[in-house]
Write a protein that holds these residues in place. Structure first.
Motif, mmCIF file in Angstrom:
data_model
loop_
_atom_site.group_PDB
_atom_site.id
_atom_site.type_symbol
_atom_site.label_atom_id
_atom_site.label_comp_id
_atom_site.label_asym_id
_atom_site.label_seq_id
_atom_site.Cartn_x
_atom_site.Cartn_y
_atom_site.Cartn_z
ATOM 1 N N PHE A 349 0.879 -1.115 -0.098
ATOM 2 C CA PHE A 349 0.021 -0.016 -0.103
ATOM 3 C C PHE A 349 0.918 1.394 0.051
ATOM 4 O O PHE A 349 0.430 2.088 -0.708
ATOM 5 N N ASN A 350 1.824 1.265 0.789
ATOM 6 C CA ASN A 350 2.621 2.300 0.820
ATOM 7 C C ASN A 350 3.331 2.725 -0.390
ATOM 8 O O ASN A 350 3.578 3.766 -1.169
ATOM 9 N N ILE A 351 4.063 1.707 -1.044
ATOM 10 C CA ILE A 351 4.591 1.757 -2.369
ATOM 11 C C ILE A 351 3.563 2.322 -3.524
ATOM 12 O O ILE A 351 3.903 3.095 -4.212
ATOM 13 N N ALA A 352 2.250 1.603 -3.523
ATOM 14 C CA ALA A 352 1.511 2.099 -4.754
ATOM 15 C C ALA A 352 0.983 3.412 -4.489
ATOM 16 O O ALA A 352 0.977 4.166 -5.581
ATOM 17 N N GLU A 353 1.257 3.905 -3.500
ATOM 18 C CA GLU A 353 0.743 5.498 -3.128
ATOM 19 C C GLU A 353 1.919 6.152 -3.426
ATOM 20 O O GLU A 353 1.910 7.561 -3.998
ATOM 21 N N GLN A 354 3.086 5.865 -2.731
ATOM 22 C CA GLN A 354 4.504 6.649 -2.941
ATOM 23 C C GLN A 354 4.783 6.880 -4.358
ATOM 24 O O GLN A 354 5.237 8.014 -4.871
ATOM 25 N N LEU A 355 4.618 5.703 -5.006
ATOM 26 C CA LEU A 355 5.032 5.838 -6.571
ATOM 27 C C LEU A 355 3.997 5.948 -7.497
ATOM 28 O O LEU A 355 4.222 6.108 -8.581
ATOM 29 N N GLN A 356 2.785 5.838 -6.955
ATOM 30 C CA GLN A 356 1.495 5.973 -7.732
ATOM 31 C C GLN A 356 1.579 5.083 -9.133
ATOM 32 O O GLN A 356 1.611 5.376 -10.064
ATOM 33 N N LEU A 357 1.527 3.726 -8.560
ATOM 34 C CA LEU A 357 1.629 2.663 -9.778
ATOM 35 C C LEU A 357 0.958 1.343 -9.207
ATOM 36 O O LEU A 357 0.550 1.301 -8.009
ATOM 37 N N PRO A 358 0.752 0.354 -9.908
ATOM 38 C CA PRO A 358 0.249 -0.889 -9.619
ATOM 39 C C PRO A 358 1.208 -1.790 -8.732
ATOM 40 O O PRO A 358 2.479 -1.745 -9.269
ATOM 41 N N VAL A 359 0.762 -2.193 -7.630
ATOM 42 C CA VAL A 359 1.566 -3.128 -6.970
ATOM 43 C C VAL A 359 0.796 -4.603 -6.694
ATOM 44 O O VAL A 359 -0.189 -4.712 -6.312
ATOM 45 N N ILE A 360 1.802 -5.771 -7.333
ATOM 46 C CA ILE A 360 0.766 -6.944 -7.217
ATOM 47 C C ILE A 360 1.705 -7.633 -5.873
ATOM 48 O O ILE A 360 2.789 -7.946 -6.100
ATOM 49 N N LEU A 361 1.032 -7.984 -4.941
ATOM 50 C CA LEU A 361 1.362 -8.927 -3.911
ATOM 51 C C LEU A 361 0.951 -10.411 -4.178
ATOM 52 O O LEU A 361 -0.049 -10.725 -4.134
ATOM 53 N N MET A 362 2.034 -11.123 -4.762
ATOM 54 C CA MET A 362 1.991 -12.368 -4.980
ATOM 55 C C MET A 362 1.902 -13.672 -3.826
ATOM 56 O O MET A 362 3.024 -13.643 -3.230
#
Length: 577
Positions: A349-362
């Motif tokens: 969640f932090n990375i998605a908002e900090q870098l404004q991109l999709p993050v997939i947790l696999m």
């Protein structure tokens, strides 16, 4: 006394197999033991063989045991399917109702216990699982009171009489097997535990709790195995903190709805498995182009198509890394333990908002649905990082559009939430200029592409590779991801004890790939063996693409729907040496 006990209960799906295992495991957890449980179940609501295998130790355990000490069978199929895991010191407790027969080559004794008959005499055959629990207490020399609190929690709402009947069923089960095995009562007793209280959860629970702790207040999803428990958990918990869950008509709607909620400023996510991920591919591209945060949980299972929906596999890797049309920055994270599943969700969640991109947790099915003990999480480690959200503008009278996609040094533009005065801008899935207005100009295209891709240079991720490398120069470097970690750890310990210098690298950040860190580990090993639950060696191929080392890289692959077992994996690795 045993240092490790492996206990399995099996029967037809829908006759209480899961609850039997849950009652046994919960009681052992409360005694302070470490546990690892794994369920084998069919892809149908009722019927078909199912079993629940639980490994118990006084010390930490992160993998399924090779052997089986106690098999509790509610039908003949359970014996026929599982007896080869037994040893000469094992035992089969079978319901006398189906007139159990041990196969000719079975090396463990079989005792027919009237589980159903005793339960029926007490009022209902449904209590046969409690009779089986009682028989287990005799083998382990456990006091029946160990299960008292568990029974009260499960059946307390049904009244004191129901609780008393279930306790009586446990007592009668103990008595029935004691009469048969005599002085072997307690022969499978475990060494004492430390008595510490621990969480006992599946990976999906850890992820869902991580999402709550990260401040997520909205989830959009469509039910699918093995991700559904995340949604079920959030349905219960999100309303308590003012959040909501929407069951969408499909995974396309789930992903786009999560993007929309994030655009509105609410930390949002979705969860699915391979088939759902396939439907989300276009939305992942939309997240990348519009630079809206998006967290997706992908719980891998057997594919392709419907495939093996309730079985273990790790075959979504390439799809997660390269599935989007066009090129966007994204991040793919692969936790391997309960603790990592919890904290990596927060990082996502932090990375998605900090870098404004999709993050997939696999994750994979073994990690998602395998139930393990874990020390209580340290909530003081949690940090919420929301990135470049602009709360207010100094010049609110300007008629210019807000430069939502401003070309910044780190590629991350200021993000303003809807309704903020002076923050009007376009949001579109086509290429656009700094204010979001569509633009096909070649210079603008290069500028915006470069800006978006620069973000990954500023990614901060805690521990991209879990490393256990005791040797400066190793004979073998074992490499894996997700749930193979526990089995690999046991293999590493075995090989080192035999004089084979073995290091272990478990990849937790799969995109962007931590090439420099992996190259350093690879350079110090004579051979690299990549352990994967797929048929094509996807992680090995990613490894070769990023660091080379083709000549000394080989694979150990398993794709029959079952996880690696430590002894099995040890033998397979030795074949590659």
């Amino acid at each position: 006394m045993l240092h490790q006990l492996s206990w399995k209960v099996g029967g037809q799906q829908g006759e209480g197999i899961e609850s039997t295992g849950e009652i046994f495991a919960t009681a052992m957890n409360r005694l302070g033991y470490h546990l690892y449980g794994y369920r084998h179940f069919s892809s149908r609501i009722k019927g078909g063989h199912t079993n629940n295998k639980i490994t118990v130790r006084p010390t930490e355990v992160r993998s399924i045991a090779d052997d089986l000490d106690i098999l509790v069978a509610f039908d003949q199929e359970t014996i026929d399917v599982n007896y080869k895991e037994l040893t000469p010191t094992s035992i089969i407790l079978a319901d006398a109702r189906f007139e159990p027969v041990a196969p000719e080559d079975c090396i463990a004794p079989l005792f027919a216990v009237p589980f159903t008959e005793i339960a029926t005499e007490l009022g209902t055959s449904l209590m046969k699982n409690m009779v089986a629990i009682g028989a287990t207490t005799a083998l382990l020399n456990l006091d029946e009171s160990v299960f008292q609190s568990v029974v009260e929690e499960i059946f307390g709402r049904k009244g004191e009489e129901v609780v008393a009947k279930n306790i009586e069923a446990i007592q009668k089960g103990r008595q029935a097997i004691t009469e048969q095995i005599g002085d072997r009562v307690g022969a499978w007793a475990l060494a004492p535990a430390d008595g510490q209280r621990r969480l006992f959860m599946i990976g999906n629970d850890a992820i869902a709790l991580g999402a709550l702790a990260a401040g997520s207040r909205f989830m959009a999803a469509y039910p699918i195995t093995p991700a559904s428990e995340i949604m079920e958990y959030m349905i219960k918990k999100l309303p308590v903190v003012g959040g909501a869950v929407i069951q969408t008509e499909d995974e396309i709607a789930a992903a786009t709805m999560a993007i929309g909620a994030n655009y509105g400023g609410v930390r949002s996510f979705t969860a699915s498995a391979g088939p759902g991920l396939s439907l989300m591919v276009e939305a992942i591209g939309l997240s990348g182009m519009t630079e809206q945060p998006l967290v997706i949980i992908d719980t891998q299972r057997g594919g392709p198509s419907t495939g093996l929906p309730t079985k273990q596999e790790q075959s979504d890797l390439m799809a997660m890394l390269y599935g989007t049309h066009g090129e966007i920055p994204k991040v793919v994270i692969a936790p391997s333990t309960m603790e990592e599943a919890f904290f990596d969700t927060i990082q996502a969640f932090n990375i998605a908002e900090q870098l404004q991109l999709p993050v997939i947790l696999m994750t994979d099915l073994q990690l998602s649905l395998g139930k393990q003990t874990v020390a209580p999480f340290d909530y003081s480690k949690i940090e919420i990082k929301r990135g470049k959200i602009v709360d207010a503008l100094e010049d609110t009278e300007s008629k210019d559009y807000f430069r939502r996609y401003e070309n910044t040094e780190d590629g991350v533009s200021p993000r303003i939430l809807p309704g903020t005065k002076g923050g009007i801008h376009h949001v579109t899935g086509v290429e656009h200029d700094e204010t979001g207005k569509p633009s096909e100009a070649t210079g603008n295209r290069r500028t915006q592409m470069d800006k978006r891709m620069r973000k990954l240079n500023y990614l901060q991720f805690d521990t991209p590779i879990y490393v256990n490398a005791p040797h400066e120069e190793a004979d073998i470097l074992l490499v894996g991801f997700n749930s193979t970690r526990g089995a690999i750890e046991e293999v590493q310990e075995t090989l080192n004890a035999e004089g084979i210098k073995t290091n272990h690298a478990h990849v937790r950040l799969l995109f962007p790939f931590p090439a420099d860190e992996m190259a350093q580990l690879a350079d110090k090993a004579k051979k690299i063996i990549v352990v994967e639950n797929n048929a094509t060696g996807q992680l090995a191929n990613i490894l070769k693409m990023n660091i080379g080392a083709h000549a000394k890289t080989t694979t150990v692959l398993k794709y029959d729907g079952t996880p690696f077992l430590p002894r099995e994996l040890t033998n397979l690795v030795k074949e590659k040496i």
